[in-house]
Every structure is written in structure tokens, then in C-alpha cells.
Design an enzyme around this catalytic site. Structure first.
Site, PDB file in Angstrom:
ATOM      1  N   LYS A  39       1.119  -1.096  -0.138  1.00  0.00           N
ATOM      2  CA  LYS A  39      -0.361   0.116   0.397  1.00  0.00           C
ATOM      3  C   LYS A  39       0.513   0.909  -0.014  1.00  0.00           C
ATOM      4  O   LYS A  39       1.853   1.137   0.474  1.00  0.00           O
ATOM      5  CB  LYS A  39      -0.688   0.217   1.346  1.00  0.00           C
ATOM      6  CG  LYS A  39      -0.280   0.107   2.578  1.00  0.00           C
ATOM      7  CD  LYS A  39      -0.831  -0.139   3.520  1.00  0.00           C
ATOM      8  CE  LYS A  39      -0.428   0.090   4.781  1.00  0.00           C
ATOM      9  NZ  LYS A  39      -1.202  -0.740   6.330  1.00  0.00           N
ATOM     10  N   TYR A 266      14.729  30.383   6.481  1.00  0.00           N
ATOM     11  CA  TYR A 266      14.337  31.668   7.678  1.00  0.00           C
ATOM     12  C   TYR A 266      13.905  31.564   8.130  1.00  0.00           C
ATOM     13  O   TYR A 266      14.073  30.799   9.245  1.00  0.00           O
ATOM     14  CB  TYR A 266      12.639  30.830   6.579  1.00  0.00           C
ATOM     15  CG  TYR A 266      12.002  30.464   5.506  1.00  0.00           C
ATOM     16  CD1 TYR A 266      10.885  31.637   4.122  1.00  0.00           C
ATOM     17  CD2 TYR A 266      12.032  29.252   4.570  1.00  0.00           C
ATOM     18  CE1 TYR A 266      10.883  32.101   3.382  1.00  0.00           C
ATOM     19  CE2 TYR A 266      10.956  29.376   3.497  1.00  0.00           C
ATOM     20  CZ  TYR A 266      11.445  30.469   2.729  1.00  0.00           C
ATOM     21  OH  TYR A 266      10.347  30.402   1.134  1.00  0.00           O
TER      22      TYR A 266
END
Ligand SMILES: *Cc1c(COP(=O)(O)O)cnc(C)c1O
Length: 374
Positions: A39, A266
Site C-alpha cells: 500500500k 527562514y
């Protein structure tokens, strides 16, 4: 240079995947088969590529989460049983048939709804033994018997899922034992009432590694197949010598010098305590490398040297301090998850720094990273 490895990429070591299959097969009881859980794009490894290798090794049972994941495997020619572990709208019954997919029966109402579509489908019954997510309660034997009587449902399996099989705490072991007992009590009762039992399965990776002797037809192995544990220092009863399949790589694309007191990135979260050399690496949270690793003292490898990530991880890039590293040039390969000779940055350790587990870290990679086979 190959275009796939210009920027950042996932590298798969297929020999390690094959090794893990061999090691796990040796460890599981003889009558039991490996059901490969592929999955979420095989936990970021690429579902079709991974399942193709597994098919070549005669693995013929797969598990996915969604009907679309199952269809994708069939379109790539994957053979064998494909079990959908999660929800599928019963309106998709034609797709289940057309692509020969096996649907989990989520509960009694779901079984009835699917049966009412008047199309024969393969199914596994999910039993809730304590996880309280999916499944018919293990106590409701008459409901389970009724599902066996539903004429459009071909019951090919019956299974449960353990919710604390990773833990070695006595109370969790006791809980898991009660889950296992509850499941076998149900299957024994079904058998005693004349029902021929379909395939039985209980364990995922940690369920298998901590309770290796259960008598089942399948073990549903995900993370162990990819060669890592969910968390660092796992203390499972069985410790097979698994090898990580996936590595996350990138390159140094720019090197700059900054002065003492200058900040990087940042929010100016990193301020250099000395004159420094900073390398820019073009991989970020947009590639699945978690932004939550910012400020968590994680390191990456370049030329077999461990260098710290500094400043905030951005969407598309991050920065590392290479002041103490030798011979780092633009174009050099960087390993964010994986090994360079004796140096190793393991998925469980990185995942833990991000407040998560390997399963999540790996399956979130790759939305824009090319996959390269080694
Ligand atoms: C995802 C999943 C697995 C595989 O789990 P791993 O810990 O990766 O081995 C097994 N069973 C179910 C029901 C799952 O949802």
C-alpha cells in the site's frame, strides 16, 4: 549524468529486497506464506516495481489499501491475490470483479451491502479483536456465520489486526494474547459449526517478529520487507538480519561562505557561531523530507562524512553546515537516508527525530522524486 539523479532521488537496492524476502521466508512457519503489503506505493518504494520483483520471487499474495492501488498493480501485470485492506465503495463491485481484487469486509453492514450488489466477489472477513477500527466483533460468531451464507461473497480469508504487538510491556503482551485467543476462539467455533475455514491471518511485521509461532496461512508484512523497523532500537523477539531497501539521495548544488553572526534560512533560526561554509541541497518537505526535522539536530552524509542540517527545511531545499567536512564540491552526492560505507543514517532514527515512525517517513517520500534501481 543520468537525468533521474540530477537533483534528488530515491534509490532502491533490489538485492536487499530479495534478501529480505529470503530471510523472512526462512523465519515464517513452513505452511505460512508472505503477503507483501504494498500500500501507499509500497511505502514510497514504488508499488509496481516492488510487486514485480516480488512476483518474480513467487510471492503471490499482496495487500493494498485502496481499489485504485489494486487496479494499478493489475494493469502492471501483477499476478496472485490482491487484498484490499480498507474501504471500497460497494458501487465499485464491477472493478473488484474485473481486476480480480479481494475486498475486506469492514463489518456486518458492509458485507450485507456488498452482497446486495448481485455480483460474485472474493472477500476476507475482518474481525475486531480489540483494535476497534475495522471488523466484526470476535464475539459475534452468529454474525460471522451469516456472512459465510451470503451467496455473492466468496470468503477466501478471515483476519484480525493487532494494535500493540510492537510493545514488550507485560500489559500490552497480555492484551495481544487476548486478541490472538479471541481470534482463534472464533475460528475454532466456526470450524466446529461445520464451516470450512478459509485463509487465516493475524500478524503484520511487528506482530510476526514478536509472535513468530502463530499458526496462520499468511503474515502481512510491510515495513520488514523494506528492511527497517518502525522505530530505532526495536526489541522484537525475532531479529532477522534485514537490510534497508530505500535510500534518499540528493546533491550539493551550491556552496556559500557566511560570516560569524550571519543567519541561514527562514526565520533566521540558525546563526553561525563562526565563519562557516554552507551547502545547499535541493530536497525539502515537498519531496517528503519532513519539515519537522528543522532544528532537531539531524545530519546527512556527504563523502562519508556526517554534516548537520542547519536552518529551517524548506519546501524544495535545505542547508547543511560543511565547515568541518573535507573535500565537498558542487555535484557531490548527499545521502539523507541510507548508508555510505560504515556511516549510516537510518529511516527509524530520522523518523523518530520527526516525531514519527519509518512507515510514515518512507510512504511520504516520492511524490516528485524519481525512483532509481540499484
Ligand atoms: C499496513 C498494514 C499491515 C502492514 O504493517 P507493517 O507494520 O508495515 O508490517 C498489515 N496489516 C494491516 C491491516 C495493515 O493496515
Amino acid at each position: 549524468m543520468e537525468t533521474a539523479t540530477e537533483r534528488s532521488w530515491i534509490e532502491l537496492n533490489i538485492e536487499n529486497l530479495k534478501h529480505n524476502v529470503r530471510i523472512l521466508r526462512e523465519a515464517i512457519p513452513p505452511a505460512c506464506e508472505l503477503m507483501a503489503v504494498v500500500k501507499a506505493d509500497a511505502y514510497g518504494h514504488g508499488a509496481c516495481a516492488t510487486a514485480t520483483v516480488l512476483n518474480q520471487m513467487e510471492i503471490t499474495a499482496f495487500a493494498v489499501a485502496t481499489v485504485e492501488e489494486g487496479i494499478q498493480l493489475r494493469k502492471h501485470g501483477i499476478r496472485g491475490e490482491i487484498l484490499i485492506l480498507g474501504y471500497t465503495d460497494v458501487k465499485r463491485v464491477q472493478d473488484l470483479q474485473k481486476y480480480d481484487l479481494t475486498q475486506t469486509l469492514l463489518d456486518f453492514a458492509y458485507a450485507r451491502a456488498l452482497n446486495s450488489r448481485n455480483a460474485a466477489v472474493k472477500t476476507h472477513i475482518k474481525i475486531d479483536t480489540g483494535m476497534h477500527r475495522l471488523g466484526i466483533s470476535g464475539e459475534e460468531i452468529s454474525a460471522v456465520r451469516k456472512v459465510f451464507e451470503m451467496k455473492n461473497l466468496k470468503i477466501c480469508g478471515i483476519y484480525t489486526h493487532l494494535c500493540c504487538a510492537d510493545s514488550r510491556l507485560p500489559e500490552d503482551i497480555a492484551f495481544t494474547r487476548r486478541q490472538i485467543d479471541s481470534f482463534y476462539r472464533l475460528t475454532d467455533a466456526l470450524k466446529n459449526s461445520g464451516i470450512q475455514l478459509p485463509k487465516l491471518h493475524i500478524q503484520s511485521s511487528c506482530g510476526f517478529l514478536n509472535y513468530p509461532d502463530l499458526v496462520c496461512d499468511y503474515v502481512r508484512v510491510g515495513i520488514a520487507l523494506y528492511g527497517v523497523s518502525s522505530v530505532p532500537d526495536n526489541e522484537a523477539v525475532l531479529q532477522p538480519a534485514l537490510r534497508p531497501v530505500l535510500a534518499l539521495k540528493s546533491r550539493v548544488v551550491l556552496i556559500r561562505f557566511i560570516g560569524k553572526g550571519d543567519s541561514v534560512g527562514y526565520g533566521r533560526t540558525f546563526v553561525a557561531g563562526r565563519d562557516s561554509r554552507i551547502a545547499v541541497i535541493p530536497v525539502g518537505y515537498g519531496d517528503g523530507f519532513p519539515g519537522s526535522l528543522s532544528g532537531k539536530n539531524v545530519s546527512v552524509l556527504v563523502n562519508r562524512q556526517s554534516v548537520p542540517v542547519v536552518g529551517r527545511i524548506c519546501m524544495d531545499q535545505l542547508t547543511v553546515d560543511i565547515t568541518d567536512a573535507e573535500n565537498v564540491k558542487v555535484g557531490d552526492i548527499v545521502t539523507l537516508i541510507g548508508t555510505e560505507e560504515e556511516q549510516n543514517v537510518s529511516a527509524p532514527v530520522v523518523a523518530q527525530s520527526a516525531g514519527s515512525i519509518s512507515n510514515e517517513l518512507l510512504c511520504r517520500l516520492g511524490t516528485r522524486l524519481p525512483i532509481v534501481m540499484k
